[in-house]
Design a protein around this motif. Structure first.
Motif, PDB file in Angstrom:
ATOM      1  N   HIS A   1     -14.040   8.408   5.024  1.00 19.59           N
ATOM      2  CA  HIS A   1     -13.134   7.261   5.173  1.00 19.59           C
ATOM      3  C   HIS A   1     -12.983   6.769   6.614  1.00 19.59           C
ATOM      4  O   HIS A   1     -12.566   5.624   6.819  1.00 19.59           O
TER       5      HIS A   1
ATOM      6  N   ASP B   1      -9.834  10.245  -6.766  1.00 13.22           N
ATOM      7  CA  ASP B   1     -10.088  10.500  -5.341  1.00 13.22           C
ATOM      8  C   ASP B   1      -8.961  11.282  -4.669  1.00 13.22           C
ATOM      9  O   ASP B   1      -8.897  11.366  -3.446  1.00 13.22           O
TER      10      ASP B   1
ATOM     11  N   SER C   1      -3.277  -1.319  -7.402  1.00 15.87           N
ATOM     12  CA  SER C   1      -4.615  -0.936  -7.863  1.00 15.87           C
ATOM     13  C   SER C   1      -4.647   0.453  -8.486  1.00 15.87           C
ATOM     14  O   SER C   1      -5.670   0.859  -9.045  1.00 15.87           O
ATOM     15  N   ILE C   2      -3.542   1.188  -8.405  1.00 15.38           N
ATOM     16  CA  ILE C   2      -3.504   2.568  -8.908  1.00 15.38           C
ATOM     17  C   ILE C   2      -3.199   2.545 -10.398  1.00 15.38           C
ATOM     18  O   ILE C   2      -2.166   2.026 -10.826  1.00 15.38           O
TER      19      ILE C   2
ATOM     20  N   PRO D   1      -6.916   8.244  -0.651  1.00 12.97           N
ATOM     21  CA  PRO D   1      -7.043   7.030   0.163  1.00 12.97           C
ATOM     22  C   PRO D   1      -5.797   6.154   0.045  1.00 12.97           C
ATOM     23  O   PRO D   1      -5.104   6.149  -0.968  1.00 12.97           O
ATOM     24  N   ASN D   2      -5.547   5.408   1.096  1.00  7.78           N
ATOM     25  CA  ASN D   2      -4.356   4.549   1.161  1.00  7.78           C
ATOM     26  C   ASN D   2      -4.594   3.266   0.369  1.00  7.78           C
ATOM     27  O   ASN D   2      -4.771   2.185   0.925  1.00  7.78           O
ATOM     28  N   HIS D   3      -4.553   3.383  -0.948  1.00 10.25           N
ATOM     29  CA  HIS D   3      -4.862   2.264  -1.827  1.00 10.25           C
ATOM     30  C   HIS D   3      -3.717   1.258  -1.902  1.00 10.25           C
ATOM     31  O   HIS D   3      -2.545   1.629  -1.708  1.00 10.25           O
TER      32      HIS D   3
ATOM     33  N   ARG E   1       0.835  -1.199   0.000  1.00 13.47           N
ATOM     34  CA  ARG E   1       0.000   0.000   0.000  1.00 13.47           C
ATOM     35  C   ARG E   1       0.873   1.253   0.000  1.00 13.47           C
ATOM     36  O   ARG E   1       2.077   1.180   0.245  1.00 13.47           O
TER      37      ARG E   1
END
Length: 294
Positions: free
Chosen positions: A136, A120, A255-256, A249-251, A60
């Motif tokens: 969140h 986001d 996934s980015i 958000p702490n993705h 992450r």
């Protein structure tokens, strides 16, 4: 997966083109060969310096327990990193060189994650931050934080935490600080019967300021410890030196969309050269999460 990984300052650096990999990969190429000729349009890229010892630490944007939102660098800050070594770039965005040196001793590895701005992403003003907390962290946290917003906007940090106790707690090793009774996690922020609330009440009393009460101190502590808004946070959307401040958000990194990752060669020689160039001092810290200074 959308992830592309390369290593920084290796003789075998692959050839990257904007047409194939986009602006993020073009930045990585220029950064890796210390070429500052690339011009980054405003708002074109974001990035975060990440660190860890094990592969799972890099899954992450931030690996700290409970971290819901992550600070990211703007294209303006990234542009300042071009032409610099890994440690020089880290110092440019705010890493304390003493912290970097300590991480050399414990085997920490460093990476730079670069990507186009996601939908986001937001500019970190007080109002935007409150909205993000509601989205969140949940309505209960939002409801407790919202009444403190006017005082948070109007009260200098030094009046809320004159002894910089929140900063002292934030700088503890991650396991130690999360176990500390004064660490203001979301759970401790909500739990008025916690040891954290008692410690906050005592700290507010020590401040001897009519503007500071337990609830205001706890609110600022939550933003400092859980969210990462340290004592330099202005709430204006810009840092004290004028660059835009961004969060998302702490993705999971994979996934980015469009993400490119650089493995940074943070060495003792690079650290010593950067110390000499900066007179032995690092930049102002922008964020303190885990043991991190920026």
């Amino acid at each position: 997966t959308h992830t592309h990984t390369t290593h920084c300052f290796l003789s075998s650096l692959p050839t990257l083109t904007m047409a194939h990999n986009g602006l993020a990969a073009a930045f990585v190429h220029h950064f890796s060969v210390q070429d500052d000729s690339l011009v980054l349009p405003a708002g074109s890229l974001c990035a975060r310096f990440v660190r860890g010892i094990h592969d799972k630490d890099f899954e992450r944007l931030s690996d700290e327990p409970g971290k819901v939102l992550s600070w990211v660098c703007s294209s303006e800050l990234l542009g300042r990193c071009l032409g610099r070594t890994p440690v020089g770039a880290m110092a440019t965005v705010g890493f304390d060189l003493g912290w970097v040196e300590a991480r050399l001793e414990d085997g920490t590895q460093h990476r730079l994650v670069v990507f186009p701005p996601p939908p986001d992403l937001f500019v970190v003003t007080w109002d935007n931050l409150l909205a993000a907390v509601g989205e969140h962290y949940g309505e209960e946290v939002h409801a407790k934080l919202a009444p403190q917003l006017p005082a948070l906007k109007a009260t200098p940090y030094a009046a809320i935490d004159p002894a910089e106790r929140l900063r002292e707690i934030a700088r503890l090793p991650v396991v130690e600080k999360h176990a500390h009774p004064e660490f203001v996690s979301a759970e401790n922020f909500l739990n008025t019967n916690s040891r954290c609330a008692s410690a906050a009440q005592q700290a507010a009393a020590r401040a001897k300021s009519p503007t500071v009460d337990e609830n205001l101190y706890l609110a600022r502590g939550f933003l400092y410890h859980a969210v990462g808004c340290n004592l330099h946070f202005t709430g204006t959307g810009r840092s004290s030196d004028g660059h835009v401040e961004l969060m998302m958000p702490n993705h999971p990194v994979d996934s980015i969309r469009g993400v490119t990752t650089v493995t940074l060669d943070v060495s003792r020689d690079d650290l010593e050269r950067t110390k000499q160039q900066q007179g032995g001092e690092g930049g102002d810290d922008l964020e303190e999460d885990e043991n991190e200074e920026p």
